[in-house]
Scaffold this motif. Structure first.
Motif, PDB file in Angstrom:
ATOM      1  N   PHE A  75     -14.138  -6.616   8.272  1.00 29.15           N
ATOM      2  CA  PHE A  75     -14.095  -5.634   7.072  1.00 29.15           C
ATOM      3  C   PHE A  75     -13.443  -6.342   5.830  1.00 29.15           C
ATOM      4  O   PHE A  75     -13.799  -5.974   4.724  1.00 29.15           O
ATOM      5  CB  PHE A  75     -13.122  -4.665   7.852  1.00 29.15           C
ATOM      6  N   HIS A  76     -12.601  -7.176   5.994  1.00 28.86           N
ATOM      7  CA  HIS A  76     -12.097  -8.033   4.943  1.00 28.86           C
ATOM      8  C   HIS A  76     -13.181  -8.594   4.020  1.00 28.86           C
ATOM      9  O   HIS A  76     -13.374  -8.724   2.987  1.00 28.86           O
ATOM     10  CB  HIS A  76     -11.068  -8.749   5.216  1.00 28.86           C
ATOM     11  N   GLU A  77     -14.186  -9.345   4.884  1.00 29.88           N
ATOM     12  CA  GLU A  77     -15.089 -10.148   4.374  1.00 29.88           C
ATOM     13  C   GLU A  77     -16.228  -9.061   3.564  1.00 29.88           C
ATOM     14  O   GLU A  77     -16.841  -9.733   2.629  1.00 29.88           O
ATOM     15  CB  GLU A  77     -15.962 -10.956   5.418  1.00 29.88           C
ATOM     16  N   ALA A  78     -16.444  -7.737   4.048  1.00 29.46           N
ATOM     17  CA  ALA A  78     -17.029  -6.978   3.409  1.00 29.46           C
ATOM     18  C   ALA A  78     -16.504  -6.015   2.198  1.00 29.46           C
ATOM     19  O   ALA A  78     -17.132  -5.254   1.463  1.00 29.46           O
ATOM     20  CB  ALA A  78     -17.587  -5.954   4.379  1.00 29.46           C
ATOM     21  N   GLY A  79     -15.182  -6.517   1.962  1.00 33.20           N
ATOM     22  CA  GLY A  79     -14.511  -5.662   0.975  1.00 33.20           C
ATOM     23  C   GLY A  79     -13.985  -4.475   1.323  1.00 33.20           C
ATOM     24  O   GLY A  79     -13.785  -3.452   0.528  1.00 33.20           O
ATOM     25  N   ILE A  80     -13.971  -3.917   2.793  1.00 27.27           N
ATOM     26  CA  ILE A  80     -13.416  -2.634   3.186  1.00 27.27           C
ATOM     27  C   ILE A  80     -12.224  -2.787   3.535  1.00 27.27           C
ATOM     28  O   ILE A  80     -11.835  -3.807   4.461  1.00 27.27           O
ATOM     29  CB  ILE A  80     -14.500  -2.353   4.304  1.00 27.27           C
ATOM     30  N   GLN A  81     -10.932  -1.870   3.060  1.00 26.82           N
ATOM     31  CA  GLN A  81      -9.594  -2.229   3.481  1.00 26.82           C
ATOM     32  C   GLN A  81      -9.548  -1.556   4.864  1.00 26.82           C
ATOM     33  O   GLN A  81     -10.246  -0.716   5.274  1.00 26.82           O
ATOM     34  CB  GLN A  81      -8.833  -1.316   2.446  1.00 26.82           C
ATOM     35  N   ILE A 116      -3.181  -1.615   4.934  1.00 24.88           N
ATOM     36  CA  ILE A 116      -2.512  -0.575   4.553  1.00 24.88           C
ATOM     37  C   ILE A 116      -1.677   0.176   5.814  1.00 24.88           C
ATOM     38  O   ILE A 116      -2.415  -0.031   6.785  1.00 24.88           O
ATOM     39  CB  ILE A 116      -3.368   0.557   4.163  1.00 24.88           C
ATOM     40  N   THR A 117      -0.332   0.340   5.681  1.00 22.69           N
ATOM     41  CA  THR A 117       0.163   1.022   6.855  1.00 22.69           C
ATOM     42  C   THR A 117       0.672   2.463   6.558  1.00 22.69           C
ATOM     43  O   THR A 117       0.857   2.671   5.289  1.00 22.69           O
ATOM     44  CB  THR A 117       1.537   0.141   6.953  1.00 22.69           C
ATOM     45  N   ARG A 118       0.046   3.458   7.305  1.00 19.76           N
ATOM     46  CA  ARG A 118       0.419   4.787   7.116  1.00 19.76           C
ATOM     47  C   ARG A 118       1.620   5.177   7.990  1.00 19.76           C
ATOM     48  O   ARG A 118       1.790   5.200   9.127  1.00 19.76           O
ATOM     49  CB  ARG A 118      -0.753   5.603   7.564  1.00 19.76           C
ATOM     50  N   ILE A 119       2.993   5.117   7.240  1.00 19.33           N
ATOM     51  CA  ILE A 119       4.162   5.373   7.685  1.00 19.33           C
ATOM     52  C   ILE A 119       4.585   6.779   7.784  1.00 19.33           C
ATOM     53  O   ILE A 119       4.375   7.690   7.196  1.00 19.33           O
ATOM     54  CB  ILE A 119       5.167   4.672   6.860  1.00 19.33           C
ATOM     55  N   PHE A 120       4.749   7.227   9.200  1.00 15.48           N
ATOM     56  CA  PHE A 120       4.857   8.610   9.513  1.00 15.48           C
ATOM     57  C   PHE A 120       6.337   8.621  10.279  1.00 15.48           C
ATOM     58  O   PHE A 120       6.560   7.909  11.365  1.00 15.48           O
ATOM     59  CB  PHE A 120       3.982   9.612   9.860  1.00 15.48           C
ATOM     60  N   CYS A 121       6.909   9.753  10.008  1.00 12.37           N
ATOM     61  CA  CYS A 121       8.074  10.375  11.022  1.00 12.37           C
ATOM     62  C   CYS A 121       7.879  11.874  11.483  1.00 12.37           C
ATOM     63  O   CYS A 121       7.568  12.607  10.376  1.00 12.37           O
ATOM     64  CB  CYS A 121       9.443  10.388  10.301  1.00 12.37           C
ATOM     65  N   GLY A 122       7.702  12.151  12.776  1.00 11.62           N
ATOM     66  CA  GLY A 122       7.690  13.562  13.067  1.00 11.62           C
ATOM     67  C   GLY A 122       8.642  14.542  12.722  1.00 11.62           C
ATOM     68  O   GLY A 122       8.377  15.507  12.719  1.00 11.62           O
ATOM     69  N   LEU A 123       9.837  13.951  12.326  1.00  9.60           N
ATOM     70  CA  LEU A 123      10.828  14.830  11.750  1.00  9.60           C
ATOM     71  C   LEU A 123      10.831  14.861  10.360  1.00  9.60           C
ATOM     72  O   LEU A 123      11.525  15.539   9.764  1.00  9.60           O
ATOM     73  CB  LEU A 123      12.123  14.402  12.185  1.00  9.60           C
ATOM     74  N   ASN A 124       9.879  13.948   9.566  1.00  8.08           N
ATOM     75  CA  ASN A 124       9.898  13.987   8.302  1.00  8.08           C
ATOM     76  C   ASN A 124      11.138  13.632   7.504  1.00  8.08           C
ATOM     77  O   ASN A 124      11.593  14.182   6.398  1.00  8.08           O
ATOM     78  CB  ASN A 124       9.350  15.148   7.412  1.00  8.08           C
ATOM     79  N   ASP A 125      11.790  12.711   8.268  1.00  7.70           N
ATOM     80  CA  ASP A 125      13.142  12.357   7.902  1.00  7.70           C
ATOM     81  C   ASP A 125      13.340  11.177   6.902  1.00  7.70           C
ATOM     82  O   ASP A 125      12.581  10.040   7.382  1.00  7.70           O
ATOM     83  CB  ASP A 125      14.213  11.949   9.101  1.00  7.70           C
ATOM     84  N   PRO A 126      13.431  11.144   5.579  1.00  5.55           N
ATOM     85  CA  PRO A 126      13.262  10.283   4.812  1.00  5.55           C
ATOM     86  C   PRO A 126      13.908   8.748   5.198  1.00  5.55           C
ATOM     87  O   PRO A 126      13.614   7.928   4.969  1.00  5.55           O
ATOM     88  CB  PRO A 126      14.064  10.694   3.556  1.00  5.55           C
TER      89      PRO A 126
END
Length: 618
Positions: A75-81, A116-126
């Motif tokens: 994917f990197h070689e194809a320019g896809i993130q 890219i990292t998609r960071i989540f918390c199930g409590l939405n606690d900052p």
């Protein structure tokens, strides 16, 4: 005339599999399908790893570090993130992670090729999300902070816009609306995107949704009209049902609405579709229940996420067998899968407000579902609701994992008080001290290589039990034995008269032959499945049996910070004797009185059924 807004697409290849069943493809299958995904020409992003991806690799004996490196490369070689899903305080697992392991996590994943990292918390606690924004950016990754979407009196449009504002101010590069159960209401979701774009018109917004309850096509259109930049999609044969909207339908809908979207190379689409089906036929389909291919608006009420429904339906089969075994023994009518599912959905809807409205996403979706299922199982047996609550679920209730959005029900507050448990207000990370040095020493003692960019050290630190089972070969043996059993059951006749039909079959999995015993009707095989770990021989001893409170895997300890009990130990009432791992949580087995352990009847890691004797105590 205004220029048409462009909407770009991401293929959530990891989540497609997790939302359908229990396992992910092998690395050879991933590398083979990558060129065809690229050739489709419509994707600017592909989700390549994260969440449950790495544990399942370990479970069937494959190195996830090798898998991620080889899978992201084309994917990197194809320019896809490439992007991954991460659970903030919990990293890639169900339980909280020490700070030093979290910091290493992002360095390893960036080095392996994840953008890219998609960071989540199930409590939405900052307090859980913001450190991960910082650590990921320090490692050179794009930090995408997620708003876990649910529907409750607490989770309003204003709540989510304010949360996004905090994440943007903390340095988040992008915002994701993570509608993991697909129960976000379309108009409200559009208003959330509008609110985010008012804070920062240039912030990238990505929308992720599951198809199951039936809202998500309308939701995709609403968020795009409000300014959404990327939309997550799936594709056949893993689209819809507990999965995601198919790229074809989404692309056509948005094109008709006037958006600029990339065209789909349909020959490549069919090639990818064929390869996915071949993966299902090879082995992955044995872990995908038929019901997961069907949309179900009953999911609107419990709000369970698509990513969990994949494994839930597989696990429910075992829970139903266990419960019905008890019912037959006690002369009660058996339940069907639908009976148990409806009881579970109703109990989730009852339990959720009682435990403070955590967003139903990993690990809190599992905690709420497990608590609800335990309640159902116990009540079906005439026992009290709340009679079995795992320590990790208590951690959620008490605030050890983060701030709950709503108040905890008075009966649970009183129960905590009776058990001497205290509610917590500190930063959740403070309860989990650094541990990398301990894991580094363990690797040194075992003669294990730390790996390129310390990736093997990271894997042990992130998934200790799974990694040890992977290194020992036990994980691979257990998986192949289970797969052999499933193949035998699927290929055997549905029933046979007593004395007729084969008593066993030999099934080949990855070149290894497994002899599998077959039972017909209600009969039980005389021997365990081939490859299962042998139980320890019970020593001659006195005392009463301590039995497994539920079906699962038995462990003496849940991590290396605990000291296992041994024969001869004196224990007090309430002491922990071991654990049953079931439904991704460790359920403590506690002594109900003082005594001395006279025998340990099973090995750590062995599968046990409810009421199986596991120890003796005098």
């Amino acid at each position: 005339m205004a220029k048409a807004k462009e909407v770009k697409f991401s293929l959530v290849f990891r989540d497609m599999w997790q939302s359908a069943g229990k396992y992910q493809p092998r690395v050879d299958q991933l590398v083979k399908v990558a060129p065809a995904i690229i050739k489709m020409g419509c994707f600017d992003r592909v989700e390549t790893n994260g969440g449950g991806f790495e544990q399942v690799n370990l479970l069937y004996g494959e190195n996830p570090n090798k898998s991620v490196r080889e899978w992201t490369k084309p994917f990197h070689e194809a320019g896809i993130q490439t992007h991954m899903l991460d659970r903030a305080l919990n990293g890639l697992r169900m339980s909280p992670v020490p700070k030093d392991v979290r910091k290493l996590f992002y360095k390893v994943k960036k080095a392996q090729g994840t953008d890219i990292t998609r960071i989540f918390c199930g409590l939405n606690d900052p307090r859980n999300v913001i450190p991960s924004i910082k650590y990921s950016k320090e490692a050179g990754m794009i930090a995408q902070a997620a708003l876990c979407i649910t529907y409750s009196p607490i989770h309003t449009v204003e709540y989510y816009v304010n949360l996004a504002k905090q994440f943007i101010e903390a340095g988040a590069d992008e915002i994701c609306l993570k509608d993991m159960a697909g129960i976000g209401r379309p108009v409200s979701l559009g208003k959330i995107v509008e609110g985010i774009k008012k804070i920062n018109p240039d912030i990238v917004v990505q929308y992720h949704s599951h198809a199951g309850p039936g809202f998500n096509m309308a939701s995709i259109l609403e968020v795009c009209n409000a300014g959404c930049d990327y939309v997550d999609t799936g594709m056949s044969p893993l689209s819809w049902g507990t999965g995601h909207a198919d790229i074809i339908a989404v692309q056509e809908m948005l094109k008709d609405a006037g958006f600029k979207v990339k065209e789909i190379n349909m020959a490549a689409y069919m090639e990818v579709r064929t390869q996915i089906q071949e993966m299902c036929d090879d082995f992955l389909g044995y872990y995908i229940p038929d019901l997961n291919h069907i949309n179900n608006s009953l999911l609107v009420k419990p709000g369970l996420p698509g990513g969990m429904m994949g494994s839930l339906m597989t696990d429910l089969e075992d829970n139903l067998k266990s419960l019905n075994k008890w019912k037959v023994k006690n002369n009660q009518p058996e339940l069907t899968t639908d009976d148990l599912l409806i009881k579970l959905f109703d109990e989730v809807a009852y339990v959720w407000p009682k435990v403070g409205y955590p967003c139903l996403v990993t690990p809190f979706s599992q905690y709420v579902k497990n608590l609800a299922l335990m309640n159902v199982m116990q009540m079906e047996k005439g026992k009290a609701r709340w009679s079995m609550i795992a320590d990790t679920i208590w951690d959620m209730i008490l605030g050890k994992a983060g701030q709950l959005p709503g108040p905890v029900a008075p009966e649970l507050v009183e129960m905590a008080k009776e058990q001497g448990r205290e509610f917590e207000t500190q930063d959740p990370q403070s309860y989990f001290p650094d541990k990398l040095d301990e894991f580094r020493e363990e690797m040194k003692q075992n003669g294990w290589e730390l790996g390129e960019d310390d990736e093997e050290l990271f894997e042990l630190a992130m998934h200790p039990e799974q990694y040890r089972a992977y290194k020992s070969g036990k994980a691979k043996a257990d998986f192949e034995a289970d797969l052999a059993k499933r193949k035998a059951a699927k290929n055997a006749p549905a029933a046979a008269p007593a004395g007729e039909g084969p008593k066993s079959v030999t099934v080949q999995v990855n070149g290894v032959n497994y002899k599998v015993e077959i039972a017909y009707g209600d009969a039980v095989p005389a021997a365990p499945a081939a490859g299962a770990a042998p139980a320890a021989a019970a020593p001659a001893s006195e005392g009463e049996d301590i039995v497994a409170p539920l079906e699962g895997k038995f462990y003496l300890v849940k991590d290396n910070s605990e000291t296992p009990v041994k024969v001869g130990d004196t224990v007090q009432a309430g002491d922990t004797l071991g654990y049953i791992e079931a439904m991704k949580t460790f359920n403590a087995i506690r002594a109900d009185k003082a005594g001395t352990i006279t025998a340990i009847l099973v090995n750590s890691g062995d599968s046990v059924e409810e009421d199986d004797p596991i120890m003796k105590m005098a």
